[in-house]
Design an enzyme around this catalytic site. Structure first.
Site, PDB file in Angstrom:
ATOM      1  N   ASP A 231     -29.141 -33.567  -7.700  1.00  0.00           N
ATOM      2  CA  ASP A 231     -30.191 -34.312  -7.019  1.00  0.00           C
ATOM      3  C   ASP A 231     -31.503 -33.522  -6.989  1.00  0.00           C
ATOM      4  O   ASP A 231     -31.500 -32.341  -6.602  1.00  0.00           O
ATOM      5  CB  ASP A 231     -29.730 -34.584  -5.576  1.00  0.00           C
ATOM      6  CG  ASP A 231     -30.729 -35.389  -4.781  1.00  0.00           C
ATOM      7  OD1 ASP A 231     -30.839 -36.589  -5.043  1.00  0.00           O
ATOM      8  OD2 ASP A 231     -31.405 -34.819  -3.896  1.00  0.00           O
ATOM      9  N   GLU A 285     -31.127 -35.177 -12.064  1.00  0.00           N
ATOM     10  CA  GLU A 285     -32.061 -36.245 -11.719  1.00  0.00           C
ATOM     11  C   GLU A 285     -33.448 -35.721 -12.061  1.00  0.00           C
ATOM     12  O   GLU A 285     -33.893 -34.721 -11.499  1.00  0.00           O
ATOM     13  CB  GLU A 285     -31.981 -36.565 -10.229  1.00  0.00           C
ATOM     14  CG  GLU A 285     -32.880 -37.730  -9.870  1.00  0.00           C
ATOM     15  CD  GLU A 285     -33.189 -37.854  -8.387  1.00  0.00           C
ATOM     16  OE1 GLU A 285     -33.467 -38.970  -7.960  1.00  0.00           O
ATOM     17  OE2 GLU A 285     -33.178 -36.837  -7.669  1.00  0.00           O
TER      18      GLU A 285
HETATM   19  C1  NOJ Z   1     -32.937 -38.531  -4.894  1.00  0.00           C
HETATM   20  C2  NOJ Z   1     -31.887 -39.444  -4.332  1.00  0.00           C
HETATM   21  O1  NOJ Z   1     -31.475 -40.332  -5.347  1.00  0.00           O
HETATM   22  C3  NOJ Z   1     -32.512 -40.138  -3.150  1.00  0.00           C
HETATM   23  O2  NOJ Z   1     -31.706 -41.175  -2.660  1.00  0.00           O
HETATM   24  C4  NOJ Z   1     -32.794 -39.106  -2.092  1.00  0.00           C
HETATM   25  O3  NOJ Z   1     -33.484 -39.721  -1.027  1.00  0.00           O
HETATM   26  C5  NOJ Z   1     -33.663 -37.968  -2.638  1.00  0.00           C
HETATM   27  N1  NOJ Z   1     -33.234 -37.522  -3.919  1.00  0.00           N
HETATM   28  C6  NOJ Z   1     -33.631 -36.792  -1.701  1.00  0.00           C
HETATM   29  O4  NOJ Z   1     -32.375 -36.187  -1.746  1.00  0.00           O
END
Ligand code: NOJ
Length: 576
Positions: A231, A285
């Protein structure tokens, strides 16, 4: 599986098998660089909204377990589960207070172990979210860290002592004032939070923190999980001198906040300590600022990650529509940048986005099913590992929330306060979030037409989409032409034909504003994909005569192959 589906499955398998025999080209088993995670179809489950087993209105692990046969029936290979760790839920689990425990709402560690074994028994792998750009402010590390400047945990986070004055501005995505520094009166210092104030950023410069993270990863890998989705990882590395950004760039998150110093050292260390020791896949991500960054994250020789996903395409979906020309360019540019080396993921929706069909297709009753199938054809016929979001296989739509009380997402609610404070037209703001707010993708999974769509016997934590009586899995199960059964066929087609995984991609008819057409080519096989993105009949000019092609799948079930495409028609053809 209905008889019709079974026959289609045999037909597809027979086609794949007979073509392999005739070929004078190397067998598919000799494709270089084959990897299970390249061939996988990843299905994302948002646990809070998938299935509630105990009637508290919140999805849970036992709920997922009860639906494992459904998940298996999709034909997917991997489930990516959003965070299920202990959390006060400021950001629905992306604020973790204990990385080695299960959130009470979701169940127990025994439930988790049962979930993993139930998945593995069915041949499904499990990828977990690894949220380590930040923790929760309720994590023991942060409690200790803020307790005193002398705490051994102080350097697990980023602190700026108040006697140095106010720190240089940093933008926060979720903070009401978009200020990433929060003053802590206890130790008279500011701490950094790129997301909400309850999500303080971890300090990756500290080797002790890195070791903690690697130990956590080993803990889950030892439990048998099959991968990690990292993430917000591109933000973990910071210039901890916190220099002033140039004027006008203070909020430039992409260029100034991502891919900071030492990020590759951290990833190489993670690879050495954890990833290389287990048969796990890794996906980040965010893919950095440009193609060069993306390659540095995922090229195999670098020993960092397997793949990353970029946002350029998904970001195109705006209220009022998007340009198909731009959409084609984005996917084509990414594909050509990764044609020789590296691997990407393909996605158009997840828990942070509005629903696939509402955003990129057409969710009106006349076109919802057909455009949803067209988008499914697209996602599953591109090169790159497809990530497909739960509920999209049913063609679930945005729920149409128009009142603030209907929203649950903290990011949306904080932004509402911010916009109000700066005098924005709030009617317009509500319209925007009705279309693009994150809660659109978070309404409960629609299993059937009974109370609460079969999701829960209690009051659901977020309203259901009122369309669940028409759009639900039970209904689609019995309809061989449903979005659900189309998704299954498309997954099977991809699994049985490596041309859809590894085949060279080439864009055709690039200037056509209505049609997205491309070929995939591998070992003497050439497949053609033709997709009409409009709600009217259009013409395609692929330059290829496909009148004699073999139809591998088409979303109307009665394609005419005369160059005219019906509204949202999708054709997947094998060329002679
Ligand atoms: C990306 C995640 O997909 C999202 O849902 C989250 O709010 C942020 N990162 C912070 O962790």
């Amino acid at each position: 599986m209905s008889l019709k589906n079974l026959l289609t499955a045999f037909a597809i398998a027979a086609t794949a098998c007979c073509c392999n025999q005739q070929s004078t080209h190397p067998p598919d088993s000799e494709i270089p660089g084959r990897k299970w995670w390249k061939e996988a179809v990843v299905y994302q489950i948002y646990p809070r909204s998938f299935q509630d087993a105990n009637g508290d209105g919140i999805g849970d692990l036992r709920g997922i377990i009860s639906r494992l046969d459904y998940i298996r029936s999709l034909g997917i290979d991997v489930v990516w589960l959003n965070p299920i760790y202990s959390s006060p839920n400021d950001d629905n689990g992306y604020d973790i207070s204990d990385y080695r425990n299960i959130m009470k709402d979701f169940g127990t560690m025994d439930d988790f172990d049962n979930l993993v074994s139930g998945m593995h028994r069915r041949g499904i792998k499990l990828v977990m979210d690894l949220v380590v750009n930040h923790s929760s402010d309720e994590h023991e590390w942060f409690k200790q860290s803020r307790s005193s400047r002398n705490s051994p945990y102080r350097n697990y986070y980023h602190w700026w002592n108040a006697e140095r004055g106010k720190p240089p501005y940093r933008y926060s995505l979720f903070d009401v004032n978009h200020d990433a520094w929060r003053y802590d009166s206890g130790s008279k210092a500011y701490y950094l939070h790129y997301f909400s104030p309850k999500q303080p950023d971890l300090n990756w410069e500290n080797p002790a923190l890195r070791k903690e993270v690697f130990d956590i990863m080993k803990f889950w890998a030892e439990k048998g999980i099959d991968g990690f989705r990292l993430d917000a990882f591109q933000f973990v590395a910071k210039d901890t001198g916190f220099p002033q950004w140039p004027k006008g760039y203070e909020k430039n998150f992409n260029d100034y906040y991502s891919m900071g110093p030492h990020i590759h050292d951290y990833l190489k260390e993670m690879y050495k300590e954890v990833l290389s020791k287990y048969n796990v896949m890794s996906v980040a991500e965010g893919a950095g600022r440009n193609f060069a960054d993306a390659h540095e994250l995922v090229d195999s020789g670098r020993k960092e990650l397997n793949m990353a996903y970029a946002f350029d395409a998904v970001d195109l979906g705006k209220p009022g529509g998007y340009s198909l020309l731009r959409f084609k360019q984005v996917f084509t540019r990414w594909d050509s940048a990764f044609a020789k080396e590296g691997w990407l993921s393909i996605f158009l929706a997840n828990h942070d986005q509005a629903r696939l069909v509402t955003r990129f297709g057409n969710d009106s009753p006349a076109f919802r099913e057909i455009s949803s199938k067209m988008l499914t054809t697209f996602i599953l016929s591109m090169r790159g590992t497809p990530f497909y979001y739960n509920g999209d296989e049913l063609g679930m739509t945005n729920p149409g929330f128009t009142r603030l009380e209907q929203f649950r997402d903290k990011a949306t609610l904080n932004e509402y306060q911010h916009q109000k404070a700066i005098g924005t037209d709030m009617v317009q703001y509500l319209k925007n979030i009705e279309f693009s707010g994150r809660d659109n993708g978070r309404t409960p999974f629609q299993w059937d037409s009974s109370t609460n769509a079969g999701f829960s016997s209690g009051k659901s934590w977020i309203e259901l989409n009122p369309d669940y009586k028409q759009i639900n899995a039970a209904r689609e199960e019995n309809d061989s032409n449903s979005c659900l059964n189309y998704f299954r066929k498309m997954v099977r087609l991809r699994k049985e034909n490596p041309v859809l995984v590894y085949g060279i991609y080439q864009l055709l008819d690039p200037a056509n504003p209505d049609v997205y057409a491309y070929t995939r080519e591998l070992n003497g096989k050439k497949w053609l994909v033709v997709l009409n993105f409009r709600n009217r009949v259009v013409t395609s000019n692929t330059g290829i005569d496909f009148s004699k092609a073999r139809i591998m799948i088409d979303n109307y079930g009665h394609a005419s192959l005369d160059g005219h495409l019906k509204p949202y028609e999708a054709l997947l053809l094998e060329l002679p």
